[in-house]
Design a protein around this motif. Structure first.
Motif, short mmCIF file in Angstrom:
data_model
loop_
_atom_site.label_atom_id
_atom_site.label_comp_id
_atom_site.label_asym_id
_atom_site.label_seq_id
_atom_site.Cartn_x
_atom_site.Cartn_y
_atom_site.Cartn_z
N ASP A 295 0.82 -1.21 0.00
CA ASP A 295 0.00 0.00 0.00
C ASP A 295 0.85 1.26 0.00
O ASP A 295 1.92 1.29 0.63
N PRO A 296 0.38 2.32 -0.66
CA PRO A 296 1.10 3.59 -0.59
C PRO A 296 0.88 4.27 0.77
O PRO A 296 -0.12 4.00 1.46
N VAL A 297 1.79 5.14 1.14
CA VAL A 297 1.65 5.90 2.38
C VAL A 297 0.72 7.09 2.12
O VAL A 297 0.87 7.81 1.13
N VAL A 298 -0.24 7.28 3.00
CA VAL A 298 -1.19 8.40 2.89
C VAL A 298 -0.82 9.45 3.93
O VAL A 298 -0.72 9.13 5.13
N TYR A 299 -0.63 10.69 3.49
CA TYR A 299 -0.20 11.76 4.39
C TYR A 299 -1.34 12.73 4.69
O TYR A 299 -2.21 12.95 3.84
N SER A 300 -1.31 13.28 5.88
CA SER A 300 -2.27 14.31 6.24
C SER A 300 -2.02 15.56 5.39
O SER A 300 -0.87 15.95 5.18
N PRO A 301 -3.07 16.21 4.89
CA PRO A 301 -2.88 17.44 4.10
C PRO A 301 -2.36 18.61 4.91
O PRO A 301 -1.95 19.62 4.35
N THR A 302 -2.32 18.44 6.24
CA THR A 302 -1.89 19.55 7.10
C THR A 302 -0.38 19.62 7.28
O THR A 302 0.14 20.62 7.75
N ILE A 303 0.34 18.54 6.91
CA ILE A 303 1.80 18.58 7.12
C ILE A 303 2.47 19.31 5.96
O ILE A 303 1.96 19.37 4.84
N SER A 304 3.64 19.86 6.24
CA SER A 304 4.35 20.66 5.25
C SER A 304 4.92 19.78 4.14
O SER A 304 5.11 18.58 4.31
N GLU A 305 5.22 20.41 3.00
CA GLU A 305 5.80 19.68 1.88
C GLU A 305 7.19 19.15 2.23
O GLU A 305 7.59 18.07 1.79
N ASP A 306 7.94 19.92 3.01
CA ASP A 306 9.28 19.46 3.42
C ASP A 306 9.18 18.19 4.25
O ASP A 306 9.96 17.25 4.07
N LEU A 307 8.23 18.16 5.17
CA LEU A 307 8.07 16.98 6.02
C LEU A 307 7.57 15.80 5.19
O LEU A 307 8.04 14.67 5.37
#
Length: 393
Positions: A295-307
Motif C-alpha cells: 500500500d502507498p503511504v497516505v499523508y495528512s494534508p496539514t503537514i508541510s511539503e518538506d516533512l
C-alpha cells in the motif's frame, strides 16, 4: 546557524554502570515512608532502593519507580525473573527443536537463557556516554536471588507517544516533532557508529526526561555487527509488527540490511508523531504485512511539503533507495533549511568496541566491579570503602 548541540565528554559527564553481586537487603513488606514529592505506602525494598510502584512492563520484565535512599534520587528499575526467562527459553528451544527434527533435546547451557540480558547490558554499558541513550546506573545480580535488577535513570515524562491500533493519539506540532526527531537521529547515529542495530525503534522505546530530552531505550533485540562490516545482515524478522519494513514482511527476502531497517522504523515513528497513528495498521498481522509491502503511504494534508518529502524518503519501500542517516541530518525539514544544522558525526560519536568477553561478563555473578557510574557516585562509595570497608572495586 549555530544551533547544533555539542556533546561534552568531560570527566564530569562520563558515566559508569555499577555492578553489584550481592543483595544485602530484600523485603516485600509495605513501608509507610515519606519521600521527596511522594507520600504513601512503598511496595518493598531491595538494597538501598525503595520500590514505589509499577510504571511499565518491558519485553521481558516489569519496570518500577524506585527511590535510592543513599543519594535521595528516583530511578526506574527493570526486574527480570531468571526462572521465568529459563522456562520460556526452554519451551521455545524445545519447540524449535521439534519443528526441525521431531526430537526433544534436554541438555543446554544453563546460562544460555541469560544471553539476551547479558547482551542488552553490554550494549547499554557501551552506549552510556551518549546523552540520547538511556543511562544504565546499576545492575544487581545475586546468584541466590531469582530476579535481576537493572536500574536506569528516570525519564519522568515516560514514553514519547502511546500508539495503539485503531486509536489516534494527540499528534505533535512539526516544531515539537522536529526537536524530538533530531535527538532520536543523533542517538541512532551513535548506535550505528558503534556497530549496533536497534531493531525496535518506536515511540514506546523513546523516553522523555523532565527537561524534555530524548532517550532511546530497550535494546533487548538489538543486533551487534562486526567492526569490519559497513552494515549488518539480519535474518531474524522478529520485531514490533507496526514498525517492520517491507523487506521484513516478505517471505521472499531471507536477509535484510540492518541500518535500513532502523531507518524505516524511524520513519514510522516520525509519521506517528505528526499524525497520531502509524502509516499502516491492521489487527491481523498477515493483512498488516500485505499493507506494509504493497500500500502507498497516505499523508495528512496539514503537514508541510518538506516533512512529506522527508517521510517519503524514510518510508521508501526499496531499502536500497531509502534515505541514510547522513542524508537525514542534511534534509531541509530537519535543518530548517540550514538555519539549524545538526552535529557532525565527529562531534556526536565516540567509538569503542563491544567484545564477546564484555557480553559474557556483563552480569557475571560472584565478581563485583564498577565499569560505569556517575562520577559523584564514585566519590560517595570511595568514602564508604575507607570508613566501613563495605564495597570493593
Amino acid at each position: 546557524m549555530g544551533k547544533a548541540r555539542r556533546v561534552s565528554v568531560s570527566a564530569g559527564n562520563y558515566y559508569h554502570t555499577k555492578e553489584t553481586d550481592s543483595i544485602y537487603l530484600k523485603s516485600d513488606e509495605q513501608y509507610n515512608v515519606s519521600l521527596p514529592s511522594l507520600n504513601g505506602k512503598i511496595e518493598g525494598k531491595v538494597n538501598q532502593y525503595y520500590i514505589i510502584k509499577e510504571i511499565d512492563s518491558g519485553s521481558y520484565g516489569r519496570v518500577y519507580l524506585v527511590y535510592d535512599e543513599i543519594i535521595n534520587k528516583y530511578f526506574a528499575c527493570k526486574m527480570i525473573s531468571k526462572s521465568r526467562l529459563k522456562r520460556n527459553f526452554r519451551l521455545s528451544r524445545l519447540a524449535r527443536r521439534r519443528n526441525i527434527t521431531g526430537e526433544e533435546e534436554e541438555q543446554y547451557d544453563p546460562e544460555e537463557h541469560l544471553l539476551q540480558i547479558k547482551k542488552e547490558v553490554a550494549i547499554l554499558k557501551n552506549l552510556t556516554k551518549h546523552p540520547n541513550i538511556v543511562l544504565l546506573v546499576e545492575v544487581l545480580n545475586d546468584t541466590r536471588e531469582d530476579n535481576i535488577y537493572l536500574v536506569f535513570e528516570l525519564c519522568e515524562k515516560g514514553k514519547l507517544m502511546d500508539i495503539q491500533i485503531n486509536k489516534k493519539a494527540e499528534p505533535y506540532t512539526e516544531e515539537k516533532a522536529r526537536k524530538y526527531f533530531r535527538d532520536v537521529v543523533l542517538g541512532l547515529e551513535y548506535c550505528h557508529f558503534k556497530k549496533i542495530i536497534h531493531r525496535d525503534i518506536k515511540p514506546d522505546n523513546i523516553l522523555v526526561t523532565a527537561d524534555d530530552n530524548i532517550k532511546i531505550s530497550d535494546f533487548g533485540i538489538s543486533y551487534i555487527f562486526n567492526e569490519d562490516q559497513e552494515d549488518a545482515t539480519i535474518s531474524n524478522k522478529n520485531a514490533s509488527p507496526l514498525y517492520l519494513p517491507p523487506e521484513a514482511c516478505s517471505s521472499d527476502v531471507p536477509y535484510m540490511k540492518g541500518k535500513a531497517m532502523d531507518i524505516w522504523s524511524l520513519g514510522v515513528t516520525l509519521y506517528a508523531l505528526v499524525h497520531g497513528y502509524c502509516p499502516f495498521e491492521d489487527a491481523d498481522v498477515i493483512n498488516l504485512y500485505k499493507k506494509i509491502e504493497n500500500d502507498p503511504v497516505v499523508y495528512s494534508p496539514t503537514i508541510s511539503e518538506d516533512l512529506k518529502d522527508l517521510l517519503s524518503k524514510l518510508l521508501q519501500k526499496d531499502p536500497e533507495k531509502r534515505i541514510t542517516i547522513q542524508e537525514i541530518k542534511r534534509h531541509p525539514w530537519v535543518t530548517e533549511h540550514d538555519t539549524n544544522p545538526m552535529l557532525s558525526t565527529e562531534e556526536n560519536c565516540i567509538y569503542e568496541d563491544i567484545t564477546d568477553e564484555e557480553i559474557e561478563n556483563s552480569i557475571q555473578p560472584g565478581f563485583m566491579f564498577v565499569s560505569k557510574v556517575n562520577i559523584k557516585y564514585i566519590f560517595f562509595y570511595s568514602f564508604l570503602i575507607k570508613t566501613n570497608n563495605i564495597l570493593k572495586y
